[in-house]
Design a protein around this motif. Sequence first.
Motif, short mmCIF file in Angstrom:
data_model
loop_
_atom_site.label_atom_id
_atom_site.label_comp_id
_atom_site.label_asym_id
_atom_site.label_seq_id
_atom_site.Cartn_x
_atom_site.Cartn_y
_atom_site.Cartn_z
N ILE A 219 65.88 63.50 40.27
CA ILE A 219 65.12 62.41 40.89
C ILE A 219 66.09 61.29 41.25
O ILE A 219 67.03 60.99 40.49
CB ILE A 219 64.03 61.90 39.92
N PHE A 220 65.85 60.62 42.38
CA PHE A 220 66.74 59.57 42.84
C PHE A 220 66.01 58.22 42.84
O PHE A 220 64.90 58.11 43.37
CB PHE A 220 67.24 59.87 44.26
N PRO A 221 66.63 57.18 42.25
CA PRO A 221 66.02 55.84 42.29
C PRO A 221 66.43 55.08 43.55
O PRO A 221 67.55 55.23 44.04
CB PRO A 221 66.60 55.18 41.03
N GLU A 222 65.51 54.29 44.06
CA GLU A 222 65.81 53.40 45.19
C GLU A 222 65.35 52.00 44.81
O GLU A 222 64.18 51.79 44.49
CB GLU A 222 65.08 53.86 46.45
N LEU A 223 66.26 51.04 44.85
CA LEU A 223 65.94 49.66 44.47
C LEU A 223 66.09 48.74 45.67
O LEU A 223 67.16 48.63 46.26
CB LEU A 223 66.86 49.19 43.33
N ASP A 224 65.00 48.10 46.04
CA ASP A 224 65.00 47.11 47.12
C ASP A 224 64.70 45.75 46.49
O ASP A 224 63.56 45.42 46.18
CB ASP A 224 63.93 47.45 48.16
N ALA A 225 65.76 44.94 46.29
CA ALA A 225 65.63 43.67 45.58
C ALA A 225 65.90 42.48 46.48
O ALA A 225 66.23 41.39 46.00
CB ALA A 225 66.57 43.64 44.38
N GLU A 226 65.71 42.63 47.80
CA GLU A 226 66.00 41.54 48.72
C GLU A 226 65.10 40.32 48.48
O GLU A 226 65.54 39.18 48.61
CB GLU A 226 65.84 42.02 50.17
N GLU A 227 63.85 40.56 48.13
CA GLU A 227 62.92 39.44 47.93
C GLU A 227 62.75 39.08 46.46
O GLU A 227 61.87 38.29 46.11
CB GLU A 227 61.55 39.79 48.54
N ALA A 228 63.57 39.66 45.60
CA ALA A 228 63.46 39.38 44.16
C ALA A 228 63.91 37.96 43.85
O ALA A 228 64.78 37.39 44.53
CB ALA A 228 64.30 40.37 43.37
N LYS A 266 58.20 42.03 46.50
CA LYS A 266 57.56 41.45 47.68
C LYS A 266 56.96 40.09 47.33
O LYS A 266 56.24 39.97 46.34
CB LYS A 266 56.46 42.39 48.18
N LYS A 267 57.26 39.09 48.13
CA LYS A 267 56.70 37.75 47.94
C LYS A 267 55.36 37.65 48.64
O LYS A 267 55.23 38.02 49.81
CB LYS A 267 57.65 36.68 48.48
N GLN A 268 54.36 37.15 47.93
CA GLN A 268 53.03 36.93 48.49
C GLN A 268 52.61 35.50 48.14
O GLN A 268 52.15 35.24 47.03
CB GLN A 268 52.02 37.94 47.92
N HIS A 269 52.80 34.57 49.08
CA HIS A 269 52.48 33.16 48.84
C HIS A 269 53.27 32.67 47.63
O HIS A 269 54.49 32.62 47.65
CB HIS A 269 50.97 32.98 48.67
N HIS A 270 52.58 32.31 46.54
CA HIS A 270 53.26 31.82 45.35
C HIS A 270 53.42 32.92 44.30
O HIS A 270 53.71 32.63 43.14
CB HIS A 270 52.49 30.64 44.73
N GLN A 271 53.26 34.14 44.71
CA GLN A 271 53.35 35.26 43.78
C GLN A 271 54.53 36.16 44.13
O GLN A 271 54.94 36.24 45.29
CB GLN A 271 52.07 36.09 43.79
#
Length: 350
Positions: A219-228, A266-271
């Motif tokens: 299994i391969f992990p994919e990490l997308d942390a641009e909006e973290a 993913k950023k959602q308003h203040h969340q």
Amino acid sequence: MIRTFLKDRLAMILFFYMNTGLLILAASLYMHISNEQINAPIAFYLLLLTSFFLIVWLAVDYLHQKTYLKKLHRLAHQKTIALDSSYELEAANPPSREAQAWLRLHKRAQEDIQREVERLEQAQKRHQMFINQWVHHMKTPVSVISLLIQEGKQTLTDKEWLDDISAENDRFRHGLELMLHLARLDHFSLDLKAELVDPAAIARELINEEKRQFIRRGIFPELDAEEAEPVASDSKWLRVVIAQLLHNALKYSPQKQQARIRFSFKKQHHQLEFSIADSGVGIPAKDLPRVFDPFFTGENGRRYQESTGMGLYLAQTIARELGHRLYLHSDPGKGTTATLVFSSKTLHQT
């Protein structure tokens, strides 16, 4: 409180006025036999006089019981009643022998309950101490087995059976960690440290720690942390939540089929939403509302012996205590997405 006092004595008041009316009627008959008449003003005066003495008696009785009744009324309207409430009532001086007898009975019942609570607390502490010690003792052979596996892979040619031992050892390690975290839930608030935490960093660490499992399972992990971004949480407990969601994704993903597990922010308003998505078996719609119930394994639990029914319960409980929200979205046969929602910059503020 006065209304309750009068309601309790309503029958006595009615009986008093009925008795007064009968006395006035008897006096009227006597006067009639004696060829005399009792007029209305005299009857009214007799009624007023007896009413005066009744009111005086009720007032004296109320003042005598006021302190006790006020304390009793306050305790009766509390959401929770302390086990020493009988001592508060005793300090208010019960106004009658009946109240004193009731209070003695209440004290005996509370003392019995207190002794039973103390006994159960001691038993729970001993049980938790045993669980903690047992888990820590078991961690030592798990570590030794891991070292022996690594040494064996360097010296032996047939390594397939070592991979099987390593897989079982990982299952054993995860089970011990789950048991230890469940045992610590009772003292969650004592082991809580509010701080700014980087969930992306925790995800990277966990992916690196479980790289052997990713390789073994294909299994391969994919990490997308641009909006973290950092969130208010507790790093140790948040790590437990993410680790449990990762283990579930690994367990239910297609094995050795080049499947992928996607970690995204993913950023959602203040969340800030953190999701872990797999392409595994998914969860049947009928089971989805109950996946956070303790010991619930559902249809997948019958197909996968690794299921304990406690992992998602642990993750949901910790997330709720931290002030985060955890929910699942799943399509049977297509996969499951677990999403953690961080909704504020302050722990427990939503």
